[in-house]
Design a protein around this motif. Structure first.
Motif, PDB file in Angstrom:
ATOM      1  N   LEU A   1      24.565  43.107  55.933  1.00  0.00           N
ATOM      2  CA  LEU A   1      25.616  44.021  56.375  1.00  0.00           C
ATOM      3  C   LEU A   1      25.807  45.068  55.273  1.00  0.00           C
ATOM      4  O   LEU A   1      25.941  44.719  54.097  1.00  0.00           O
ATOM      5  CB  LEU A   1      26.905  43.210  56.621  1.00  0.00           C
ATOM      6  CG  LEU A   1      28.091  43.908  57.251  1.00  0.00           C
ATOM      7  CD1 LEU A   1      27.733  44.659  58.518  1.00  0.00           C
ATOM      8  CD2 LEU A   1      29.186  42.890  57.575  1.00  0.00           C
TER       9      LEU A   1
ATOM     10  N   VAL B   1      37.700  35.556  56.930  1.00  0.00           N
ATOM     11  CA  VAL B   1      36.297  35.196  57.144  1.00  0.00           C
ATOM     12  C   VAL B   1      36.094  33.722  56.857  1.00  0.00           C
ATOM     13  O   VAL B   1      36.452  33.245  55.775  1.00  0.00           O
ATOM     14  CB  VAL B   1      35.358  36.028  56.235  1.00  0.00           C
ATOM     15  CG1 VAL B   1      33.906  35.588  56.412  1.00  0.00           C
ATOM     16  CG2 VAL B   1      35.487  37.511  56.536  1.00  0.00           C
TER      17      VAL B   1
ATOM     18  N   LEU C   1      28.302  36.988  50.727  1.00  0.00           N
ATOM     19  CA  LEU C   1      29.320  38.040  50.774  1.00  0.00           C
ATOM     20  C   LEU C   1      29.583  38.544  49.355  1.00  0.00           C
ATOM     21  O   LEU C   1      29.777  37.758  48.432  1.00  0.00           O
ATOM     22  CB  LEU C   1      30.603  37.463  51.399  1.00  0.00           C
ATOM     23  CG  LEU C   1      31.793  38.407  51.559  1.00  0.00           C
ATOM     24  CD1 LEU C   1      31.459  39.611  52.436  1.00  0.00           C
ATOM     25  CD2 LEU C   1      32.989  37.653  52.153  1.00  0.00           C
TER      26      LEU C   1
ATOM     27  N   HIS D   1      32.766  45.996  50.672  1.00  0.00           N
ATOM     28  CA  HIS D   1      32.018  44.738  50.581  1.00  0.00           C
ATOM     29  C   HIS D   1      30.757  44.823  51.431  1.00  0.00           C
ATOM     30  O   HIS D   1      30.596  45.746  52.236  1.00  0.00           O
ATOM     31  CB  HIS D   1      32.901  43.546  50.972  1.00  0.00           C
ATOM     32  CG  HIS D   1      33.628  43.710  52.272  1.00  0.00           C
ATOM     33  ND1 HIS D   1      34.700  44.560  52.437  1.00  0.00           N
ATOM     34  CD2 HIS D   1      33.428  43.143  53.484  1.00  0.00           C
ATOM     35  CE1 HIS D   1      35.135  44.498  53.675  1.00  0.00           C
ATOM     36  NE2 HIS D   1      34.377  43.647  54.350  1.00  0.00           N
TER      37      HIS D   1
ATOM     38  N   VAL E   1      26.973  42.225  52.763  1.00  0.00           N
ATOM     39  CA  VAL E   1      26.360  40.892  52.794  1.00  0.00           C
ATOM     40  C   VAL E   1      24.881  41.021  52.449  1.00  0.00           C
ATOM     41  O   VAL E   1      24.167  41.868  53.003  1.00  0.00           O
ATOM     42  CB  VAL E   1      26.520  40.228  54.181  1.00  0.00           C
ATOM     43  CG1 VAL E   1      25.776  38.901  54.239  1.00  0.00           C
ATOM     44  CG2 VAL E   1      28.005  39.995  54.493  1.00  0.00           C
TER      45      VAL E   1
ATOM     46  N   ARG F   1      23.110  32.230  56.726  1.00  0.00           N
ATOM     47  CA  ARG F   1      24.564  32.396  56.641  1.00  0.00           C
ATOM     48  C   ARG F   1      25.103  32.612  58.052  1.00  0.00           C
ATOM     49  O   ARG F   1      24.600  33.459  58.787  1.00  0.00           O
ATOM     50  CB  ARG F   1      24.911  33.619  55.779  1.00  0.00           C
ATOM     51  CG  ARG F   1      26.399  33.974  55.776  1.00  0.00           C
ATOM     52  CD  ARG F   1      26.647  35.226  54.919  1.00  0.00           C
ATOM     53  NE  ARG F   1      28.023  35.652  55.009  1.00  0.00           N
ATOM     54  CZ  ARG F   1      29.025  35.150  54.283  1.00  0.00           C
ATOM     55  NH1 ARG F   1      28.789  34.189  53.411  1.00  0.00           N
ATOM     56  NH2 ARG F   1      30.247  35.585  54.431  1.00  0.00           N
TER      57      ARG F   1
ATOM     58  N   SER G   1      28.793  33.421  59.733  1.00  0.00           N
ATOM     59  CA  SER G   1      30.180  33.712  59.367  1.00  0.00           C
ATOM     60  C   SER G   1      30.972  34.096  60.604  1.00  0.00           C
ATOM     61  O   SER G   1      30.416  34.599  61.578  1.00  0.00           O
ATOM     62  CB  SER G   1      30.233  34.845  58.338  1.00  0.00           C
ATOM     63  OG  SER G   1      29.777  36.047  58.923  1.00  0.00           O
TER      64      SER G   1
ATOM     65  N   ALA H   1      34.133  36.409  61.261  1.00  0.00           N
ATOM     66  CA  ALA H   1      35.160  37.321  60.736  1.00  0.00           C
ATOM     67  C   ALA H   1      36.154  37.582  61.860  1.00  0.00           C
ATOM     68  O   ALA H   1      35.765  37.831  63.000  1.00  0.00           O
ATOM     69  CB  ALA H   1      34.523  38.622  60.287  1.00  0.00           C
TER      70      ALA H   1
ATOM     71  N   PHE I   1      39.551  39.940  62.686  1.00  0.00           N
ATOM     72  CA  PHE I   1      40.282  41.102  62.179  1.00  0.00           C
ATOM     73  C   PHE I   1      41.670  41.135  62.782  1.00  0.00           C
ATOM     74  O   PHE I   1      41.818  41.142  64.007  1.00  0.00           O
ATOM     75  CB  PHE I   1      39.530  42.386  62.525  1.00  0.00           C
ATOM     76  CG  PHE I   1      38.142  42.405  61.943  1.00  0.00           C
ATOM     77  CD1 PHE I   1      37.937  42.670  60.606  1.00  0.00           C
ATOM     78  CD2 PHE I   1      37.039  42.110  62.741  1.00  0.00           C
ATOM     79  CE1 PHE I   1      36.668  42.657  60.054  1.00  0.00           C
ATOM     80  CE2 PHE I   1      35.766  42.099  62.199  1.00  0.00           C
ATOM     81  CZ  PHE I   1      35.582  42.371  60.855  1.00  0.00           C
TER      82      PHE I   1
HETATM   83  O1  LIG Z   1      31.185  37.645  55.848  1.00  0.00           O
HETATM   84  C1  LIG Z   1      30.429  38.254  56.551  1.00  0.00           C
HETATM   85  O2  LIG Z   1      29.403  37.750  56.962  1.00  0.00           O
HETATM   86  C2  LIG Z   1      30.728  39.693  56.893  1.00  0.00           C
HETATM   87  C3  LIG Z   1      32.111  39.883  57.291  1.00  0.00           C
HETATM   88  C4  LIG Z   1      32.522  41.314  57.205  1.00  0.00           C
HETATM   89  O3  LIG Z   1      32.663  41.865  56.146  1.00  0.00           O
HETATM   90  C5  LIG Z   1      32.805  42.061  58.425  1.00  0.00           C
HETATM   91  O4  LIG Z   1      32.441  41.603  59.509  1.00  0.00           O
HETATM   92  O5  LIG Z   1      33.423  43.139  58.329  1.00  0.00           O
END
Ligand SMILES: O=C(O)CCC(=O)C(=O)O
Ligand SMILES: [Fe+2]
Length: 416
Positions: A290, A302, A310, A349, A351, A359, A361, A363, A365
């Motif tokens: 990312l 997250v 991350l 940030h 990834v 990985r 994840s 997320a 929001f």
């Molecule tokens: O932790 C992740 O894999 C990415 C999460 C992130 O920063 C996002 O989706 O905006």
């Protein structure tokens, strides 16, 4: 120089073709290919043989036996090795990431590559134990001001709910198979699934992603994926818990900033889930899972199931967020930076990928509702500290800043 790069590729590909054989065979093969630039195949074989390297000869025969056509011209041999190798790959039921080298369209310009992957792990971002009786507000504020990031443990969400959510998402990604479309935004109602979507510079990202709206739950749930069949039930259970946790965190931020009680109530719901599957990658220094970005949210939570990848930026350096099983990573989004008049920081940030670890994840929001007015809180603005941001409706902000990149229109539509 040109010859050298061709040779490098041959070393790499042949070493993968003859797995299990000693590496020195490959070195002798390189020898052979090197000689082929001046002579023809038979001569090279003979000269290798004459030098006493019987096993080079055997390896060559072995490759011929395997169906590798050896031709006289060095350029052709390069092509035939490569093409045959590709054919072999296509025969297998491989998924898009099961490659021994990174395809060119996944490699950003040099300055945008991860470069140094030995970034330090940051052990100074606060890991906040939410079961503690006091001091929580101060710790949350410290993390949000200094780093824009903190982690929470003992958050009260049962482990089973977290494991179920991770498992059902893993199943979802596994089910997409090898023919999933790349880098497109399918006009599916309700959810967006993409693999290898595009970074701002047009290169593919090393991830698969699923996004869908979450609020209000009862209106969204039937728009989510219905395979695996447990998806909707499991993720709804997960989101109810996330909503409780995020409200609790926002209340503490509210208190820490000295805002009127309930400042975020009714304006902040978990609006969007974005789950990422980052498979292992042959060369993580070349790809991004990312790209560097800021979140458009108030806060983001997250769950990363204890896997690394991350990173956030601090004093111009990328820092790894520590991987703590069962913890949640919380980061401050742009909206909270505005409301706090920059007392809290929204931090960039990204990834990065790994050669061996996958990985996964989730997320979530927490965003203001679309018609919410976002501006620095009145109590935080005075003569000495004037407002640093204009007033704006969240919807306009999202449109103006193209907040979700290529997904902006689709997400706005889904959130209406
Ligand atoms: O932790 C992740 O894999 C990415 C999460 C992130 O920063 C996002 O989706 O905006
Ligand atoms: Fe993010």
């Amino acid at each position: 120089m040109e010859n050298k790069s061709q040779l490098n590729i041959i070393i790499y590909e042949t070493s993968n073709l003859i797995k299990g054989l000693h590496v020195s065979y490959c070195i002798y093969l390189v020898n052979i290919v090197w000689h082929m630039q001046y002579t023809n195949v038979d001569d090279v074989v003979v000269s290798a043989y004459q030098l006493g390297h019987l096993y080079s000869f055997i390896v060559l025969k072995l490759l011929q036996f395997e169906g590798y056509k050896l031709v006289k011209n060095s350029k052709d041999i390069f092509m035939s090795f490569r093409d045959l190798h590709m054919e072999m790959k296509e025969d297998k039921d491989a998924r898009w990431f099961e490659l021994e080298c990174v395809p060119e369209d996944y490699i950003p310009l040099k300055e945008n590559r991860p470069q140094n992957l030995d970034s330090p792990v940051c052990d100074s971002i606060p890991v906040i134990d939410l079961a503690k009786p006091n001091g929580l507000v101060e710790e949350i504020l410290k993390g949000s001001q200094e780093f824009g990031f903190f982690q929470v443990i003992n958050h009260g969400i049962p482990e089973k709910i977290l494991i179920d959510a991770m498992n059902v998402l893993k199943e979802f990604f596994d089910m997409q198979g090898k023919n999933a479309p790349t880098g497109t935004i399918p006009d599916k109602k309700g959810y967006i699934y993409t693999r290898s979507d595009f970074a701002d510079d047009g290169t593919n990202l090393w991830r698969e992603n699923l996004k869908h709206p979450c609020h209000p739950l009862e209106r969204c749930i039937h728009l989510w994926p219905d395979t695996p069949t447990r998806y909707q039930e499991v993720i709804a259970t997960y989101l109810v818990e996330i909503q409780k946790l995020s409200s609790r965190i926002l209340e503490m931020i509210d208190e820490g900033l000295g805002l009127e009680q309930g400042h975020f109530k009714n304006t902040s719901e978990v609006q969007l889930l974005s789950s990422n599957f980052y498979p292992p990658c042959a060369d993580p220094s070349l790809t991004l899972g990312l790209s560097p970005h800021f979140d458009t949210s108030l806060i983001s939570l997250v769950y990363q199931g204890g896997s690394p990848g991350l990173q956030f930026i601090k004093d111009g350096q990328w820092i790894n967020v520590g991987a703590i099983p069962n913890a949640f990573v919380v980061n401050i989004g742009n909206q909270l930076e505005i409301i706090s008049n920059k007392k809290l920081k929204s931090v960039q940030h990204r990834v990065v990928t790994s050669t061996h670890a996958t990985r996964l994840s989730i997320a979530t929001f927490v965003n203001p509702s679309l018609d919410c007015i976002i501006e620095p809180a009145k109590v935080l603005v005075n003569e000495l500290e004037p407002s640093l941001y204009p007033t704006s409706q969240y919807k306009d902000y999202v449109q103006r800043t193209n907040a979700f990149g290529a997904y902006t229109a689709a997400i706005l539509n889904a959130m209406r």
